[in-house]
Design a protein around this motif. Structure first.
Motif, PDB file in Angstrom:
ATOM      1  N   LYS A 140      11.625   8.330   7.363  1.00  0.00           N
ATOM      2  CA  LYS A 140      11.584   7.247   5.747  1.00  0.00           C
ATOM      3  C   LYS A 140      10.128   8.345   5.162  1.00  0.00           C
ATOM      4  O   LYS A 140      10.163   9.293   6.314  1.00  0.00           O
ATOM      5  CB  LYS A 140       9.901   6.016   5.638  1.00  0.00           C
ATOM      6  N   HIS A 144       8.459   3.562  12.981  1.00  0.00           N
ATOM      7  CA  HIS A 144       8.439   4.245  14.259  1.00  0.00           C
ATOM      8  C   HIS A 144       7.866   2.496  14.879  1.00  0.00           C
ATOM      9  O   HIS A 144       7.618   2.343  15.784  1.00  0.00           O
ATOM     10  CB  HIS A 144       7.868   5.358  14.859  1.00  0.00           C
ATOM     11  N   TYR A 145       6.835   2.039  14.010  1.00  0.00           N
ATOM     12  CA  TYR A 145       6.736   0.829  14.479  1.00  0.00           C
ATOM     13  C   TYR A 145       6.994  -0.286  15.332  1.00  0.00           C
ATOM     14  O   TYR A 145       6.802  -0.393  16.324  1.00  0.00           O
ATOM     15  CB  TYR A 145       5.740   0.307  13.014  1.00  0.00           C
ATOM     16  N   LYS A 149       7.642   0.517  18.960  1.00  0.00           N
ATOM     17  CA  LYS A 149       5.947   0.065  19.958  1.00  0.00           C
ATOM     18  C   LYS A 149       6.103  -1.158  21.159  1.00  0.00           C
ATOM     19  O   LYS A 149       6.769  -1.643  20.906  1.00  0.00           O
ATOM     20  CB  LYS A 149       4.894   0.348  18.457  1.00  0.00           C
ATOM     21  N   GLU A 173      -6.749   4.574  10.124  1.00  0.00           N
ATOM     22  CA  GLU A 173      -6.309   5.046  11.113  1.00  0.00           C
ATOM     23  C   GLU A 173      -7.935   5.655  10.504  1.00  0.00           C
ATOM     24  O   GLU A 173      -8.842   5.653   9.257  1.00  0.00           O
ATOM     25  CB  GLU A 173      -5.485   5.935  10.381  1.00  0.00           C
ATOM     26  N   ARG A 207      -1.113  17.066   4.819  1.00  0.00           N
ATOM     27  CA  ARG A 207       0.439  16.452   4.182  1.00  0.00           C
ATOM     28  C   ARG A 207      -0.770  15.977   2.909  1.00  0.00           C
ATOM     29  O   ARG A 207       0.259  15.246   2.139  1.00  0.00           O
ATOM     30  CB  ARG A 207       0.215  14.944   5.147  1.00  0.00           C
ATOM     31  N   TYR A 223       2.644  16.567   0.176  1.00  0.00           N
ATOM     32  CA  TYR A 223       3.543  14.438   0.396  1.00  0.00           C
ATOM     33  C   TYR A 223       2.798  13.661   0.131  1.00  0.00           C
ATOM     34  O   TYR A 223       3.576  12.855  -0.350  1.00  0.00           O
ATOM     35  CB  TYR A 223       3.987  14.340   2.162  1.00  0.00           C
ATOM     36  N   ASP A 251       3.504   5.107   2.052  1.00  0.00           N
ATOM     37  CA  ASP A 251       3.901   5.492   2.822  1.00  0.00           C
ATOM     38  C   ASP A 251       3.549   4.281   4.601  1.00  0.00           C
ATOM     39  O   ASP A 251       4.563   4.159   5.343  1.00  0.00           O
ATOM     40  CB  ASP A 251       2.272   6.075   3.177  1.00  0.00           C
ATOM     41  N   MET A 252       2.876   3.113   4.062  1.00  0.00           N
ATOM     42  CA  MET A 252       2.154   2.750   5.193  1.00  0.00           C
ATOM     43  C   MET A 252       3.019   0.737   4.815  1.00  0.00           C
ATOM     44  O   MET A 252       3.620   0.275   6.129  1.00  0.00           O
ATOM     45  CB  MET A 252       1.015   3.013   5.672  1.00  0.00           C
ATOM     46  N   HIS A 260       6.199  -0.418   7.560  1.00  0.00           N
ATOM     47  CA  HIS A 260       4.986  -1.006   9.085  1.00  0.00           C
ATOM     48  C   HIS A 260       5.046  -2.182   9.005  1.00  0.00           C
ATOM     49  O   HIS A 260       4.999  -2.840   9.625  1.00  0.00           O
ATOM     50  CB  HIS A 260       4.505   0.594   9.530  1.00  0.00           C
ATOM     51  N   LYS A 289      -6.500   6.124   5.414  1.00  0.00           N
ATOM     52  CA  LYS A 289      -7.279   7.067   6.385  1.00  0.00           C
ATOM     53  C   LYS A 289      -8.215   7.000   5.992  1.00  0.00           C
ATOM     54  O   LYS A 289      -8.916   6.105   5.101  1.00  0.00           O
ATOM     55  CB  LYS A 289      -6.430   7.962   5.145  1.00  0.00           C
ATOM     56  N   ARG A 337      -9.826   4.361  14.960  1.00  0.00           N
ATOM     57  CA  ARG A 337      -8.620   3.946  14.737  1.00  0.00           C
ATOM     58  C   ARG A 337      -7.871   2.614  15.500  1.00  0.00           C
ATOM     59  O   ARG A 337      -8.996   2.787  16.470  1.00  0.00           O
ATOM     60  CB  ARG A 337      -7.807   5.401  14.777  1.00  0.00           C
ATOM     61  N   GLN A 390      -2.750  -0.421  19.167  1.00  0.00           N
ATOM     62  CA  GLN A 390      -3.072   0.240  19.128  1.00  0.00           C
ATOM     63  C   GLN A 390      -4.758   0.869  18.927  1.00  0.00           C
ATOM     64  O   GLN A 390      -4.976   0.157  18.170  1.00  0.00           O
ATOM     65  CB  GLN A 390      -2.739   1.938  18.741  1.00  0.00           C
TER      66      GLN A 390
HETATM   67  C1  BG6 Z   1       3.770   7.577   9.514  1.00  0.00           C
HETATM   68  C2  BG6 Z   1       3.326   7.636   8.132  1.00  0.00           C
HETATM   69  O1  BG6 Z   1       4.627   6.485   9.263  1.00  0.00           O
HETATM   70  O2  BG6 Z   1       2.598   6.650  10.271  1.00  0.00           O
HETATM   71  C3  BG6 Z   1       1.237   8.566   8.431  1.00  0.00           C
HETATM   72  O3  BG6 Z   1       3.336   9.135   7.261  1.00  0.00           O
HETATM   73  C4  BG6 Z   1       1.069   7.897   9.533  1.00  0.00           C
HETATM   74  O4  BG6 Z   1       0.390   9.136   7.252  1.00  0.00           O
HETATM   75  C5  BG6 Z   1       1.925   7.134  10.525  1.00  0.00           C
HETATM   76  O5  BG6 Z   1      -0.804   8.527   9.725  1.00  0.00           O
HETATM   77  C6  BG6 Z   1       0.625   6.720  11.406  1.00  0.00           C
HETATM   78  O6  BG6 Z   1       1.900   6.242  13.139  1.00  0.00           O
HETATM   79  P1  BG6 Z   1       0.603   6.240  14.354  1.00  0.00           P
HETATM   80  O7  BG6 Z   1       2.061   5.612  15.758  1.00  0.00           O
HETATM   81  O8  BG6 Z   1       0.322   6.828  14.350  1.00  0.00           O
HETATM   82  O9  BG6 Z   1       0.339   4.318  14.092  1.00  0.00           O
END
Ligand code: BG6
Length: 489
Positions: free
Chosen positions: A144, A174-175, A178, A212, A219, A222, A231-232, A236, A334, A339, A377
């Motif tokens: 993405k 990538h979520y 996990k 986060e 970044r 972007y 982005d999220m 995700h 953010k 976190r 997490q």
């Molecule tokens: C990414 C986003 O896909 O996921 C980032 O572009 C974000 O902005 C990140 O920080 C968060 O991933 P994780 O695995 O650290 O929760």
């Protein structure tokens, strides 16, 4: 099990994603014996450097990002010997015939990982094809953002589809890799306990939080074109929502699961101009302090004023029989206070309390709803909050306490990073944890009107102090409904 030697080519091989995530993930799979000698991992970028130069960079990156233990440290040099560096220019054919001579062929699995901007996906795909690098055993992985809205995502998907079959395209989120996210499927469908309760009749609401502490830092260029929603949430958070809300798939077959996720996305109640103000909150962080350290505001990091959101909270609804009237509250941002990523399923109260008199004497005995908390997490684990008697010979007193299962305590060992699982799935050709084209489309169809509504309104994102939990309007969003954001006490 060890995988037959394969070729993995990373476009953007010197970038942040490659050095921070992909190469450490591949390294761990090598150290565990899943990637074997004879495999070639080829980094592509524009600068000129030798294989040795590149290996040096990766050696540094592993030391920084791979969390090596003593046993693994011994595997570093062996892993580095699998790495090659090739310079390629995407805007011309120069260098491509030599590259093709070295890597074409159809005996082994060949994966191209496009860790470059989405505007280059089509360009790379075309060159791969015209230089004979695409065979039935070839797969392509795209990161993405897959476009910035439905229309641009469609164009990207068209460009990929001209070269690759859908089964060769791995859209990574990538979520989905996990551990706790996969565990959600195990919990829901491997236990008789939850599924009978998994519906509006017994569930009051669901919360999905991805908070986060990091800012956007380097970044910013972007991120400013993206914002938290794209982005999220588009990827995700919606994927998490789908896994919570989907109907039981008939099997673990990739399409069985993806069909069910798609139905959820299509059942989301549209958020449009008329209800966006009620159902969404956007925010942007100002200077503040995170973990006791002073941090600048978003505009300072960007070096300009901007209307891009770094926080979003949404009240979503899934319009079907199972979920009628059950809100899904989503929030992500953010520079928040902590976190933490978690999914909280709050069950309904018992229909009648026999403890009323107790509560008069001891207000803390008040019944609270059962909650299932899946902690993604940090400190991966599952908690089930229950009412319990306070032990002791005194009178009956009740407390809300968790049954607490920590992954680290229950299973020990190192928690594998999501990319480890996902990269190996690509090599094995298992698309279960990747997004199908129609899912991406459906997600944008829900996201685009939200953005349009924001653009039409006169409001700017609400400011919040870095280190807080976002704008107060996000608290109001849920409190209006008589609910509160879960806090893990
Ligand atoms: C990414 C986003 O896909 O996921 C980032 O572009 C974000 O902005 C990140 O920080 C968060 O991933 P994780 O695995 O650290 O929760």
């Amino acid at each position: 099990a060890p995988l037959a030697p394969f070729d993995l080519v990373i476009f953007g091989g010197t970038g942040d994603l490659a050095l921070r995530k992909l190469l450490p993930a591949l390294f761990h799979r090598y150290a565990d014996g899943q990637i074997v000698a004879g495999t070639r991992i080829v980094a592509i970028a524009r600068d000129t450097q030798s294989d040795e130069d590149y290996r040096g960079r990766v050696r540094d990156a592993l030391a920084k990002f791979a969390n090596l233990d003593a046993r693994e440290s011994q595997s570093v040099e062996g892993f580095l010997s699998l790495l090659l560096y090739r310079r390629l220019d995407l805007s011309s054919d120069s260098g491509w015939p030599e590259f093709s001579a070295e890597f074409a062929g159809d005996e082994r699995v060949r994966v191209f990982y496009l860790a470059v901007g989405p505007d280059l996906f089509g360009v790379v795909a075309d060159r791969l094809q015209s230089h004979g690098l695409v065979s039935p055993k070839t797969r392509v992985v795209v990161e993405k953002p897959l476009g910035k809205d439905g229309v641009s995502a469609d164009a990207i998907n068209d460009a990929l589809a001209r070269v690759f079959a859908e089964t060769q395209i791995f859209r990574i989120d990538h979520y989905l890799g996990k551990e706790t996210v996969q565990n959600l499927t195990a919990l829901r469908f491997g236990n008789a306990l939850f599924e009978p309760l998994w519906k509006a009749e017994h569930i009051d609401h669901v919360q999905i939080t991805v908070a986060e502490t990091v800012g956007v830092e380097s970044r910013a260029p972007y991120y400013d074109k993206s914002g938290a929603l794209r982005d999220m949430v588009q990827n995700h958070l919606l994927q998490l929502l789908c896994l919570v809300a989907m109907e039981p798939p008939s099997s673990l077959a990739a399409d069985a699961i993806r069909d069910e996720k798609l139905k959820v996305l299509r059942a989301l109640r549209p958020i449009v101009n008329g209800n966006a103000a009620q159902s969404t909150v956007r925010g942007q962080y100002k200077a503040g302090a995170v973990d006791g350290t002073a941090v600048p505001g978003y505009a300072q990091e960007l070096g300009a004023q901007s209307l891009t959101e770094t926080f979003v909270a949404i009240k979503a609804e899934v319009k079907n029989w199972r979920w009628a009237g059950v809100p899904f509250y989503l929030r992500t941002g953010k520079r928040l206070g902590e976190r933490v990523s978690e999914i909280v399923v709050t069950f309904r109260q018992v229909p009648h309390s026999i403890f009323e008199d107790l509560t008069d004497q001891d207000p803390s005995s008040r019944l609270q709803p059962n909650k299932l908390v899946l902690r993604l997490q940090p400190d991966e684990g599952v908690k089930l909050w229950l009412m319990n008697k306070v032990p002791g010979p005194g009178g009956l007193r009740l407390r809300h306490v968790p049954l607490d299962m920590s992954f680290a305590a229950a299973f020990g060992g190192r928690q594998a990073d999501a990319y480890e699982r996902l990269l190996m799935d690509v090599v094995r050709g298992n698309p279960m944890l990747f997004m199908r084209r129609d899912e991406v489309d459906a997600a944008w169809k829900w996201i685009d009107p939200i953005r349009a509504a924001w653009a039409a309104g006169a409001e700017a994102p609400r400011p919040y102090t870095a280190g807080s939990w976002g704008p107060s309007a996000a608290v109001a969003l849920i409190e209006r409904d008589g609910r509160t954001w879960h806090e893990d006490a």
